[in-house]
Design a protein around this motif. Structure first.
Motif, PDB file in Angstrom:
ATOM      1  N   GLY A   1      58.132 144.084  52.969  1.00 17.80           N
ATOM      2  CA  GLY A   1      59.099 143.542  52.020  1.00 17.80           C
ATOM      3  C   GLY A   1      58.560 143.438  50.605  1.00 17.80           C
ATOM      4  O   GLY A   1      59.300 143.641  49.643  1.00 17.80           O
ATOM      5  N   THR A   2      57.268 143.129  50.490  1.00 11.73           N
ATOM      6  CA  THR A   2      56.685 143.039  49.145  1.00 11.73           C
ATOM      7  C   THR A   2      56.677 144.401  48.458  1.00 11.73           C
ATOM      8  O   THR A   2      56.803 144.484  47.238  1.00 11.73           O
ATOM      9  N   THR A   3      56.538 145.479  49.237  1.00 11.80           N
ATOM     10  CA  THR A   3      56.594 146.823  48.635  1.00 11.80           C
ATOM     11  C   THR A   3      58.006 147.168  48.173  1.00 11.80           C
ATOM     12  O   THR A   3      58.192 148.103  47.393  1.00 11.80           O
ATOM     13  N   LEU A   4      58.983 146.407  48.690  1.00 16.54           N
ATOM     14  CA  LEU A   4      60.377 146.611  48.280  1.00 16.54           C
ATOM     15  C   LEU A   4      60.785 145.637  47.180  1.00 16.54           C
ATOM     16  O   LEU A   4      61.955 145.590  46.797  1.00 16.54           O
ATOM     17  N   GLY A   5      59.838 144.848  46.706  1.00 18.23           N
ATOM     18  CA  GLY A   5      60.112 143.942  45.601  1.00 18.23           C
ATOM     19  C   GLY A   5      60.568 142.554  46.007  1.00 18.23           C
ATOM     20  O   GLY A   5      60.999 141.777  45.151  1.00 18.23           O
ATOM     21  N   LEU A   6      60.462 142.198  47.286  1.00 19.15           N
ATOM     22  CA  LEU A   6      60.879 140.874  47.726  1.00 19.15           C
ATOM     23  C   LEU A   6      59.755 139.867  47.529  1.00 19.15           C
ATOM     24  O   LEU A   6      58.574 140.202  47.660  1.00 19.15           O
ATOM     25  N   ASP A   7      60.129 138.629  47.248  1.00 14.99           N
ATOM     26  CA  ASP A   7      59.149 137.567  47.081  1.00 14.99           C
ATOM     27  C   ASP A   7      58.487 137.280  48.423  1.00 14.99           C
ATOM     28  O   ASP A   7      59.174 136.969  49.409  1.00 14.99           O
ATOM     29  N   PRO A   8      57.158 137.367  48.518  1.00 10.86           N
ATOM     30  CA  PRO A   8      56.488 137.246  49.815  1.00 10.86           C
ATOM     31  C   PRO A   8      56.657 135.890  50.485  1.00 10.86           C
ATOM     32  O   PRO A   8      56.827 135.826  51.709  1.00 10.86           O
ATOM     33  N   LEU A   9      56.614 134.793  49.718  1.00 12.59           N
ATOM     34  CA  LEU A   9      56.737 133.468  50.322  1.00 12.59           C
ATOM     35  C   LEU A   9      58.138 133.246  50.878  1.00 12.59           C
ATOM     36  O   LEU A   9      58.307 132.757  51.996  1.00 12.59           O
ATOM     37  N   ARG A  10      59.147 133.630  50.092  1.00 10.05           N
ATOM     38  CA  ARG A  10      60.527 133.486  50.577  1.00 10.05           C
ATOM     39  C   ARG A  10      60.773 134.396  51.779  1.00 10.05           C
ATOM     40  O   ARG A  10      61.447 134.005  52.734  1.00 10.05           O
ATOM     41  N   LEU A  11      60.235 135.597  51.714  1.00 10.80           N
ATOM     42  CA  LEU A  11      60.410 136.547  52.811  1.00 10.80           C
ATOM     43  C   LEU A  11      59.742 136.042  54.073  1.00 10.80           C
ATOM     44  O   LEU A  11      60.335 136.082  55.166  1.00 10.80           O
ATOM     45  N   TYR A  12      58.518 135.567  53.950  1.00  9.99           N
ATOM     46  CA  TYR A  12      57.786 135.039  55.106  1.00  9.99           C
ATOM     47  C   TYR A  12      58.552 133.877  55.740  1.00  9.99           C
ATOM     48  O   TYR A  12      58.691 133.801  56.968  1.00  9.99           O
ATOM     49  N   SER A  13      59.049 132.976  54.900  1.00 13.70           N
ATOM     50  CA  SER A  13      59.780 131.817  55.413  1.00 13.70           C
ATOM     51  C   SER A  13      61.041 132.244  56.157  1.00 13.70           C
ATOM     52  O   SER A  13      61.359 131.711  57.227  1.00 13.70           O
ATOM     53  N   ALA A  14      61.768 133.212  55.591  1.00 14.97           N
ATOM     54  CA  ALA A  14      62.996 133.691  56.230  1.00 14.97           C
ATOM     55  C   ALA A  14      62.689 134.391  57.542  1.00 14.97           C
ATOM     56  O   ALA A  14      63.402 134.202  58.543  1.00 14.97           O
ATOM     57  N   LEU A  15      61.645 135.202  57.565  1.00 19.22           N
ATOM     58  CA  LEU A  15      61.253 135.872  58.805  1.00 19.22           C
ATOM     59  C   LEU A  15      60.887 134.860  59.881  1.00 19.22           C
ATOM     60  O   LEU A  15      61.246 135.022  61.059  1.00 19.22           O
ATOM     61  N   LEU A  16      60.179 133.824  59.496  1.00 15.38           N
ATOM     62  CA  LEU A  16      59.775 132.801  60.451  1.00 15.38           C
ATOM     63  C   LEU A  16      60.986 132.068  61.019  1.00 15.38           C
ATOM     64  O   LEU A  16      61.102 131.882  62.240  1.00 15.38           O
ATOM     65  N   LEU A  17      61.918 131.677  60.156  1.00 15.90           N
ATOM     66  CA  LEU A  17      63.111 130.964  60.616  1.00 15.90           C
ATOM     67  C   LEU A  17      63.965 131.837  61.523  1.00 15.90           C
ATOM     68  O   LEU A  17      64.459 131.380  62.565  1.00 15.90           O
TER      69      LEU A  17
END
Length: 223
Positions: free
Chosen positions: A35-51
């Motif tokens: 996701g970070t290679t696609l320009g997504l914020d890593p912390l927000r992405l990680y949190s969403a993936l976890l939830l």
């Protein structure tokens, strides 16, 4: 083959549980990196993936309980036991259903998120299938073919079988390889939709190689 991986202070640590945990852990890491290679914020992405992983675990368990409803109505306490099963499509459906709300709160685009989550799904599947193989779940049907392996089912009945877990692991590995080299995509979500379509289609013939397919009534929830 090896349903109990090891014992720690008198507690049995099951192979499937260990490999499911490893699969989800490395899957979330892979999805976050993608996701970070696609320009997504890593912390927000990680949190969403976890939830959404939590939602997926709940959904997969719920669908499995529905496919074995008679047993769980007679043994309601077993619904929440650690030794229960899971149904992949139940997890995917509930995670998808929850994702618009979760992603809106996280400020993440739906399509691009699921492209990143494709890596989470595939990495988790590859590793978890090793746990299935060791545990005997998702066992292939008995076979005398040249590619049959001496494997157990979930009941511990060992005989030459189609290695269905390895076939699904191989399918996920091929899809993961394709996802890694497909760089230019026509729209956000294209990778996810393409991967799910290919995987669902390929699981139809693979389903005939399994010893048992779960369903609700006459509806087969494997394929």
């Amino acid at each position: 083959m090896l349903p109990v991986l090891f014992r720690f202070r008198g507690t049995e640590i099951h192979s499937y549980t260990v490999f499911l945990f490893l699969g989800l852990t490395f899957g979330i890491i892979a999805g976050t990196y993608a996701g970070t290679t696609l320009g997504l914020d890593p912390l927000r992405l990680y949190s969403a993936l976890l939830l959404l992983t939590i939602a997926a675990l709940a959904g997969s368990r719920m669908l499995y309980v529905l496919t074995h409803l008679d047993f769980y109505l007679a043994n309601p306490s077993s619904m929440f036991s650690r030794g229960g099963g899971a149904a992949l499509y139940g997890g995917l459906i509930l995670a998808l259903a929850c994702s618009p709300v979760v992603l809106a709160l996280a400020g993440l685009p739906l399509g691009t998120f699921w492209d990143a989550a494709t890596f989470t799904l595939l990495v988790a599947l590859i590793i978890a299938k090793i746990g299935c193989l060791l545990n005997g779940c998702c066992a292939g049907r008995p076979s005398s073919g040249m590619f049959a392996l001496n494997l157990p089912n979930a009941s511990g009945e060992t005989c030459p079988r189609v290695p269905s877990q390895l076939l699904e692991c191989g399918l996920a590995t091929v899809l993961l390889s394709g996802a890694m080299v497909w760089r230019v995509r026509p729209f956000g979500g294209a990778l996810f939709l393409t991967t799910v379509a290919i995987y669902a289609t390929a699981r139809i013939p693979l389903g005939f190689l399994r010893e048992k397919l779960d369903g609700i009534g006459r509806v087969n929830i494997y394929n």
